[in-house]
Write a protein that holds these residues in place. Structure first.
Motif, PDB file in Angstrom:
ATOM      1  N   SER A 257       0.778  -1.278  -0.009  1.00  0.00           N
ATOM      2  CA  SER A 257       0.054   0.095   0.002  1.00  0.00           C
ATOM      3  C   SER A 257       0.690   1.228   0.122  1.00  0.00           C
ATOM      4  O   SER A 257       0.686   2.280  -0.843  1.00  0.00           O
ATOM      5  CB  SER A 257      -0.882   0.095   1.205  1.00  0.00           C
ATOM      6  OG  SER A 257      -2.147  -1.070   1.270  1.00  0.00           O
ATOM      7  N   LEU A 258       1.867   1.310   0.672  1.00  0.00           N
ATOM      8  CA  LEU A 258       2.788   2.306   0.879  1.00  0.00           C
ATOM      9  C   LEU A 258       3.574   2.527  -0.463  1.00  0.00           C
ATOM     10  O   LEU A 258       3.726   3.659  -0.960  1.00  0.00           O
ATOM     11  CB  LEU A 258       3.616   2.222   1.969  1.00  0.00           C
ATOM     12  CG  LEU A 258       3.164   2.194   3.467  1.00  0.00           C
ATOM     13  CD1 LEU A 258       3.984   2.200   4.386  1.00  0.00           C
ATOM     14  CD2 LEU A 258       2.259   3.505   3.430  1.00  0.00           C
ATOM     15  N   ALA A 259       4.014   1.438  -0.991  1.00  0.00           N
ATOM     16  CA  ALA A 259       4.830   1.830  -2.263  1.00  0.00           C
ATOM     17  C   ALA A 259       3.685   2.045  -3.399  1.00  0.00           C
ATOM     18  O   ALA A 259       3.972   3.084  -4.149  1.00  0.00           O
ATOM     19  CB  ALA A 259       5.247   0.394  -2.650  1.00  0.00           C
ATOM     20  N   ALA A 260       2.603   1.770  -3.473  1.00  0.00           N
ATOM     21  CA  ALA A 260       1.378   2.231  -4.331  1.00  0.00           C
ATOM     22  C   ALA A 260       1.241   3.395  -4.238  1.00  0.00           C
ATOM     23  O   ALA A 260       1.127   4.405  -5.328  1.00  0.00           O
ATOM     24  CB  ALA A 260       0.346   1.402  -4.197  1.00  0.00           C
ATOM     25  N   ALA A 261       1.112   3.967  -2.975  1.00  0.00           N
ATOM     26  CA  ALA A 261       0.874   5.533  -2.513  1.00  0.00           C
ATOM     27  C   ALA A 261       2.075   6.232  -3.322  1.00  0.00           C
ATOM     28  O   ALA A 261       1.735   7.287  -3.596  1.00  0.00           O
ATOM     29  CB  ALA A 261       0.711   5.680  -0.927  1.00  0.00           C
ATOM     30  N   ALA A 262       3.397   5.895  -3.029  1.00  0.00           N
ATOM     31  CA  ALA A 262       4.407   6.771  -3.189  1.00  0.00           C
ATOM     32  C   ALA A 262       4.373   6.722  -4.765  1.00  0.00           C
ATOM     33  O   ALA A 262       4.618   7.955  -5.648  1.00  0.00           O
ATOM     34  CB  ALA A 262       5.892   6.055  -2.860  1.00  0.00           C
ATOM     35  N   ALA A 263       4.050   5.624  -5.673  1.00  0.00           N
ATOM     36  CA  ALA A 263       4.133   5.735  -6.925  1.00  0.00           C
ATOM     37  C   ALA A 263       2.919   6.702  -7.575  1.00  0.00           C
ATOM     38  O   ALA A 263       3.080   7.676  -8.420  1.00  0.00           O
ATOM     39  CB  ALA A 263       4.029   4.391  -7.591  1.00  0.00           C
ATOM     40  N   LEU A 265       1.350   9.104  -6.037  1.00  0.00           N
ATOM     41  CA  LEU A 265       1.741  10.560  -5.610  1.00  0.00           C
ATOM     42  C   LEU A 265       2.788  11.199  -6.701  1.00  0.00           C
ATOM     43  O   LEU A 265       2.922  12.521  -6.683  1.00  0.00           O
ATOM     44  CB  LEU A 265       1.857  10.638  -4.204  1.00  0.00           C
ATOM     45  CG  LEU A 265       0.753  10.120  -3.232  1.00  0.00           C
ATOM     46  CD1 LEU A 265       1.266  10.383  -1.942  1.00  0.00           C
ATOM     47  CD2 LEU A 265      -0.542  11.217  -3.468  1.00  0.00           C
ATOM     48  N   ALA A 266       3.725  10.426  -6.869  1.00  0.00           N
ATOM     49  CA  ALA A 266       4.594  10.761  -7.689  1.00  0.00           C
ATOM     50  C   ALA A 266       4.072  10.879  -9.051  1.00  0.00           C
ATOM     51  O   ALA A 266       4.489  12.132  -9.935  1.00  0.00           O
ATOM     52  CB  ALA A 266       5.825   9.820  -7.847  1.00  0.00           C
ATOM     53  N   LEU A 267       3.273  10.038  -9.709  1.00  0.00           N
ATOM     54  CA  LEU A 267       2.503  10.273 -11.028  1.00  0.00           C
ATOM     55  C   LEU A 267       1.449  11.483 -10.710  1.00  0.00           C
ATOM     56  O   LEU A 267       1.623  12.241 -11.840  1.00  0.00           O
ATOM     57  CB  LEU A 267       1.751   9.247 -11.254  1.00  0.00           C
ATOM     58  CG  LEU A 267       0.962   9.022 -12.575  1.00  0.00           C
ATOM     59  CD1 LEU A 267       1.724   9.141 -13.705  1.00  0.00           C
ATOM     60  CD2 LEU A 267      -0.028   7.843 -12.619  1.00  0.00           C
ATOM     61  N   PHE A 268       1.141  11.748  -9.619  1.00  0.00           N
ATOM     62  CA  PHE A 268       0.065  13.085  -9.466  1.00  0.00           C
ATOM     63  C   PHE A 268       0.984  14.183  -9.974  1.00  0.00           C
ATOM     64  O   PHE A 268       0.416  15.274 -10.493  1.00  0.00           O
ATOM     65  CB  PHE A 268      -0.368  13.084  -7.895  1.00  0.00           C
ATOM     66  CG  PHE A 268      -0.976  14.331  -7.639  1.00  0.00           C
ATOM     67  CD1 PHE A 268      -2.189  14.598  -8.391  1.00  0.00           C
ATOM     68  CD2 PHE A 268      -0.440  15.182  -6.706  1.00  0.00           C
ATOM     69  CE1 PHE A 268      -2.648  15.759  -7.846  1.00  0.00           C
ATOM     70  CE2 PHE A 268      -1.028  16.300  -6.272  1.00  0.00           C
ATOM     71  CZ  PHE A 268      -2.379  16.616  -7.172  1.00  0.00           C
TER      72      PHE A 268
END
Length: 681
Positions: A257-263, A265-268
């Protein structure tokens, strides 16, 4: 610069005149503010109203122990993740329209939650309720800022906003206890729905529609890609942090979940850089104190949510209080919060915004340090009452200051987005904080339980965990106090000028500025007048440079719109004698000198004010103004007479008001000393 001659006995100061009509003030401002504050109250109340009702809700719909957290998280995740979208929708679609739609969805979803008979129905309804809240909060806040121009009116409005925001959390725990022990847990949700419906009716009836001019021209599209990436990214982040509190930080689900969040938010960030109308424009975080204020609001949210989570648990699981008793004990906290919110504008006028914020953060930290001394055999009066009063008062003060800083310096078109952002940071900060505090408390509880025999009561171990959570909260607030100076640094420093009676154009000018810093001595009209004021320099200076409050003491000024900061290049609008005026600050030397002016109707005006304390409590105020241009050449004598009359009137009003304030302060000090002496006797 001052206004050109107009019918009447006096000419008011002005710069950059425009032929715009005066704006008619909105009817029933107190009722409008009450409706908007009630909308915010409903949002914050629904965040905490289920806390003491969770055991009854679990039994009523067949939730598991783990599923109980989703009654809270479904609302919080939808609320926090969609706030930015709600703020941008308010800016693009209309603030009043989005507020009404959000209230309607919120009311229907709340009633549906009370009627739920299965876990999925309840969680779905709570999610929809969070979506409605994400539309309500930023739209209501941006309406408050739009309907209350900068100055005392806005300060009072934000104070009310802060009071109901903090009180809503405490009132939610109280009302939840009353309804759970009374008609039953479904009414915890039904009450929210009925309240939202009443607020919706008040909004439609009282809140004015958005000005037509705000809807003119092409309307940019909503940033769907940005909304999707930030929403899913924030949900992943909050879910991962929440799950870490239940399992461990090395759990594959948490790490994923944290890895997906980082990816995401970077895409955002990448999406926002390429979108023509981004959901979160980069300029917003660099405008005024928006960036630092949101950072501090995230820290405040962390301890705010943690307080309302751990305090009822300690009372019920350790002290043995019931839901109603736990709810009633939140009343002192709510009262202190409202008191702090009301005191914030007063403290700001006396000690400044940054010192006021620091006082609020330090007061909260002291309260949490006191809470960290709770015991397993304690009581509300001896262990909780004192610290919750400190925490509540400090919370109210800090919330008002940070909300004002986060939304007060943005462009009108970004007001809804700024309102959404400050609520997002508070919600996300709360989710992150609760996960960290929960994990820390669980670790402390486990460590305290390890050496104890199984037959011993678990209350002492639980208390150790709660003490750890409160201690960590105090540390978070200490970090916030250390970062508070970031707000002050957003105001550009100005170099102090060399002393001189008539400085040259470059003397005392701030670095890298082309603004004029003295009058044009060759202008056709130059007027110089001065007066002596028997008041402290700080009183005179604060009164004169408190641009937002000019209308309170100068009868020539009807209204002022000023967002700050007080720095070269800042502009402000004000209404005087039917003229809508815009002025620009050219130079500011705190306590000594301020220069403003600009071109208007062919007249180039420069206005210089200097302040010099000739003796303790005695200040010489000198004002100089020059006018040049074709209209001045044509009517030189008339222009000079009008300008002199206007400056004399301005100085007289300043002198009268400053001396009255100084006398009132001196009388208050004398009375306080007399009461203290009487008490000693």
């Amino acid at each position: 610069m001052h206004a050109s001659p107009s019918p009447g006995p006096a000419v008011s100061p002005a710069a950059n005149l425009t032929a715009q009509p005066a704006v008619k003030p909105a009817a029933k401002p107190a009722a409008i503010l009450a409706a908007l504050a009630a909308a915010q109250f409903a949002v914050t109340l629904s965040t905490s109203i289920v806390n003491v009702a969770l055991p009854a809700v679990r039994d009523g719909v067949g939730l598991s122990d783990a599923g109980m957290s989703w009654v809270v998280n479904a609302y919080g995740l939808a609320f926090g993740a969609l706030l930015l979208l709600g703020g941008r929708a308010a800016d693009l679609l209309g603030r009043r329209r989005v507020l009404a739609a959000g209230l309607a969805l919120f009311a229907v979803a709340a009633v549906a939650a009370g009627l739920a008979s299965a876990p999925w129905m309840l969680v779905t309804a709570r999610t929809a309720q969070g979506v409605g809240a994400a539309a309500i909060a930023p739209a209501a806040l941006s309406l408050v800022m739009r309907l209350h121009p900068p100055g005392p009116a806005r300060a009072k409005a934000v104070g009310v906003w802060g009071a109901v925001s903090g009180a809503g959390g405490a009132a939610g725990v109280l009302l939840g206890g009353i309804l759970t022990e009374g008609p039953g847990w479904p009414w915890v949700f039904h009450a929210s729905g009925i309240g939202a419906a009443l607020v919706l009716a008040a909004t439609v009836h009282l809140v004015p529609a958005d000005p037509k001019g705000e809807d003119d021209g092409p309307r940019p599209r909503l940033d769907v890609a940005g909304s999707l990436t930030v929403t899913v990214g924030v949900v992943s982040l909050v879910y991962g942090l929440t799950a870490a509190g239940r399992s461990s930080w090395t759990d594959p689900l948490v790490l994923g979940s944290l890895a997906a969040a980082a990816a995401l938010l970077a895409l955002f960030v990448l999406v926002e850089r390429r979108h023509a109308a981004p959901l979160l424009p980069s300029r917003l975080l660099t405008r005024g104190a928006v960036g630092p204020a949101n950072l501090l609001m995230a820290l405040l949210g962390a301890v705010w949510v943690g307080l309302f989570f751990f305090l009822p648990l300690y009372q019920q699981q350790v002290l043995g209080a019931g839901p109603l008793e736990a709810g009633l004990s939140q009343l002192p906290l709510a009262a202190a919060n409202m008191l702090g919110s009301g005191l914030a504008p007063v403290l700001t006028r006396r000690i400044g915004p940054h010192r006021t914020l620091l006082a609020g953060l330090v007061t909260q930290a002291a309260g949490f340090l006191w809470l960290a001394r709770i015991t397993a055999d304690g009581s509300f009066l001896t262990h909780l009452l004192g610290p919750v009063l400190l925490v509540g008062a400090g919370l109210g003060v800090a919330f008002v200051q940070l909300t004002g800083a986060a939304v007060g310096g943005v462009e009108p078109a970004d007001a809804g987005l700024a309102g959404g952002l400050v609520n997002t940071t508070r919600q996300i900060g709360g989710a992150v904080g609760l996960a960290v505090l929960g994990t820390f408390a669980a670790a402390r509880t486990a460590a305290a339980s390890a050496p104890a025999p199984a037959e011993l009561p678990h209350a002492a171990a639980l208390t150790e965990g709660y003490r750890g959570a409160f201690l960590l909260s105090a540390a978070v607030l200490g970090l916030g106090a250390a970062l508070a100076p970031l707000l002050a640094r957003r105001t550009p420093p100005v170099r102090k000028p060399e002393p001189a009676d008539h400085p040259t154009e470059t003397e005392g000018a701030p670095p890298m500025t082309t603004h004029p810093t003295t009058v044009d001595s060759e202008a056709p009209v130059v007027v110089r007048v001065e007066t002596t004021v028997h008041a402290p320099l700080g009183t005179v200076w604060d009164l004169h440079t408190g641009i937002a409050a000019w209308a309170d003491w100068n009868t020539d000024v009807d209204r002022v719109e000023y967002a700050g900061p007080l720095a070269p290049g800042t502009t402000f609008r004000w209404l005087t004698h039917g003229l809508d005026i815009t002025s620009t600050v050219h130079q500011i030397v705190p306590g000594e000198r301020i220069v403003w002016g600009g071109p208007a109707h062919g007249i180039d005006g420069i206005h210089v004010w200097t302040f010099r304390e000739t003796a303790p409590g005695i200040v010489t105020v000198r004002t100089e103004e020059s006018w040049s241009g074709a209209p001045v050449e044509a009517r030189r004598a008339e222009m000079e007479q009008a300008l002199r009359q206007s400056l004399d009137a301005w100085l007289a009003a300043l002198k009268t008001t400053a001396e009255a304030e100084a006398a009132a302060e001196a009388k208050a000090v004398t009375n306080a000393e007399a009461r203290a002496a009487a008490g000693r006797d």
